[in-house]
Design a protein around this motif. Sequence first.
Motif, PDB file in Angstrom:
ATOM      1  N   LYS A   1      -1.603   2.950   4.332  1.00  0.00           N
ATOM      2  CA  LYS A   1      -2.965   2.789   3.857  1.00  0.00           C
ATOM      3  C   LYS A   1      -3.344   3.729   2.712  1.00  0.00           C
ATOM      4  O   LYS A   1      -4.161   3.390   1.880  1.00  0.00           O
ATOM      5  CB  LYS A   1      -3.924   2.989   5.028  1.00  0.00           C
TER       6      LYS A   1
ATOM      7  N   ASP B   1      -9.118   8.499   1.016  1.00  0.00           N
ATOM      8  CA  ASP B   1      -9.220   7.562   2.133  1.00  0.00           C
ATOM      9  C   ASP B   1     -10.409   6.650   1.850  1.00  0.00           C
ATOM     10  O   ASP B   1     -11.563   7.101   1.859  1.00  0.00           O
ATOM     11  CB  ASP B   1      -9.420   8.335   3.437  1.00  0.00           C
ATOM     12  N   SER B   2     -10.159   5.382   1.599  1.00  0.00           N
ATOM     13  CA  SER B   2     -11.232   4.458   1.228  1.00  0.00           C
ATOM     14  C   SER B   2     -12.277   4.291   2.329  1.00  0.00           C
ATOM     15  O   SER B   2     -13.445   4.005   2.043  1.00  0.00           O
ATOM     16  CB  SER B   2     -10.648   3.093   0.844  1.00  0.00           C
ATOM     17  N   ASN B   3     -11.879   4.497   3.583  1.00  0.00           N
ATOM     18  CA  ASN B   3     -12.839   4.369   4.694  1.00  0.00           C
ATOM     19  C   ASN B   3     -13.973   5.383   4.593  1.00  0.00           C
ATOM     20  O   ASN B   3     -15.099   5.103   5.011  1.00  0.00           O
ATOM     21  CB  ASN B   3     -12.131   4.531   6.041  1.00  0.00           C
TER      22      ASN B   3
ATOM     23  N   GLU C   1     -16.497   3.849   2.412  1.00  0.00           N
ATOM     24  CA  GLU C   1     -17.116   2.705   3.085  1.00  0.00           C
ATOM     25  C   GLU C   1     -18.145   3.170   4.109  1.00  0.00           C
ATOM     26  O   GLU C   1     -19.159   2.511   4.317  1.00  0.00           O
ATOM     27  CB  GLU C   1     -16.047   1.837   3.747  1.00  0.00           C
ATOM     28  N   GLU C   2     -17.904   4.307   4.736  1.00  0.00           N
ATOM     29  CA  GLU C   2     -18.828   4.863   5.730  1.00  0.00           C
ATOM     30  C   GLU C   2     -19.966   5.652   5.095  1.00  0.00           C
ATOM     31  O   GLU C   2     -20.840   6.152   5.797  1.00  0.00           O
ATOM     32  CB  GLU C   2     -18.061   5.770   6.693  1.00  0.00           C
TER      33      GLU C   2
ATOM     34  N   GLY D   1     -13.844   6.020  -2.774  1.00  0.00           N
ATOM     35  CA  GLY D   1     -12.667   6.141  -1.920  1.00  0.00           C
ATOM     36  C   GLY D   1     -11.519   5.365  -2.515  1.00  0.00           C
ATOM     37  O   GLY D   1     -11.717   4.300  -3.115  1.00  0.00           O
TER      38      GLY D   1
ATOM     39  N   GLY E   1      -7.645   3.726  -1.766  1.00  0.00           N
ATOM     40  CA  GLY E   1      -6.782   3.290  -0.680  1.00  0.00           C
ATOM     41  C   GLY E   1      -5.908   2.137  -1.109  1.00  0.00           C
ATOM     42  O   GLY E   1      -5.720   1.889  -2.298  1.00  0.00           O
TER      43      GLY E   1
ATOM     44  N   ASN F   1     -19.394   3.519  -3.110  1.00  0.00           N
ATOM     45  CA  ASN F   1     -20.581   3.438  -2.261  1.00  0.00           C
ATOM     46  C   ASN F   1     -21.798   3.748  -3.137  1.00  0.00           C
ATOM     47  O   ASN F   1     -22.028   4.909  -3.500  1.00  0.00           O
ATOM     48  CB  ASN F   1     -20.471   4.421  -1.097  1.00  0.00           C
TER      49      ASN F   1
END
Length: 166
Positions: free
Chosen positions: A22, A118-120, A123-124, A130, A132, A143
């Motif tokens: 990932k 870390d793309s998550n 996203e969060e 991020g 990834g 974001n």
Amino acid sequence: MVKRNVILLFLMLASSQVGHAKALHPKLQVAILRKILRYNAKLKPKMKQLTILVVHSGNAGNYLQLFKNASINPRAVSVSEGAASLQGIDLVYFLPKSYSASVASKALAAGVLTVSGDSNIAEEGKASVGLGVANNRPLIVVNLKRLARENHEFSSQLLALAKVVK
């Protein structure tokens, strides 16, 4: 011309990602980050003297050298240490698996752009950008809400290539 070069970079990077996990390879993270920053009006003029804080959870040595090779001045801090001050820092970069809520909070208060390997995290809403891998291709997540809170903007050219989270 610039958009064509970015698209070519993504195609080239995508072909080298077959079989990877990932997280993007560190060299690709640094290369893509340099390209992304050219689409930020605040940071583009600082590209020759950009200082970033690299947040890591162990050893950031390889990343630090890659950033130096890319003409970016890195400073390192471990997740457990946190950042005492962000004075003189243009960007905070969270290495994969190295997110720090306290550093992210300080960056938000100081208007410092946050980017994660870390793309998550983006996203969060814990970072503005991020990086990834999705479908064996490099992924950029932006974001917009976090980006606005950090007082930064990216051109529509980059947003057209990214996964945008509102």
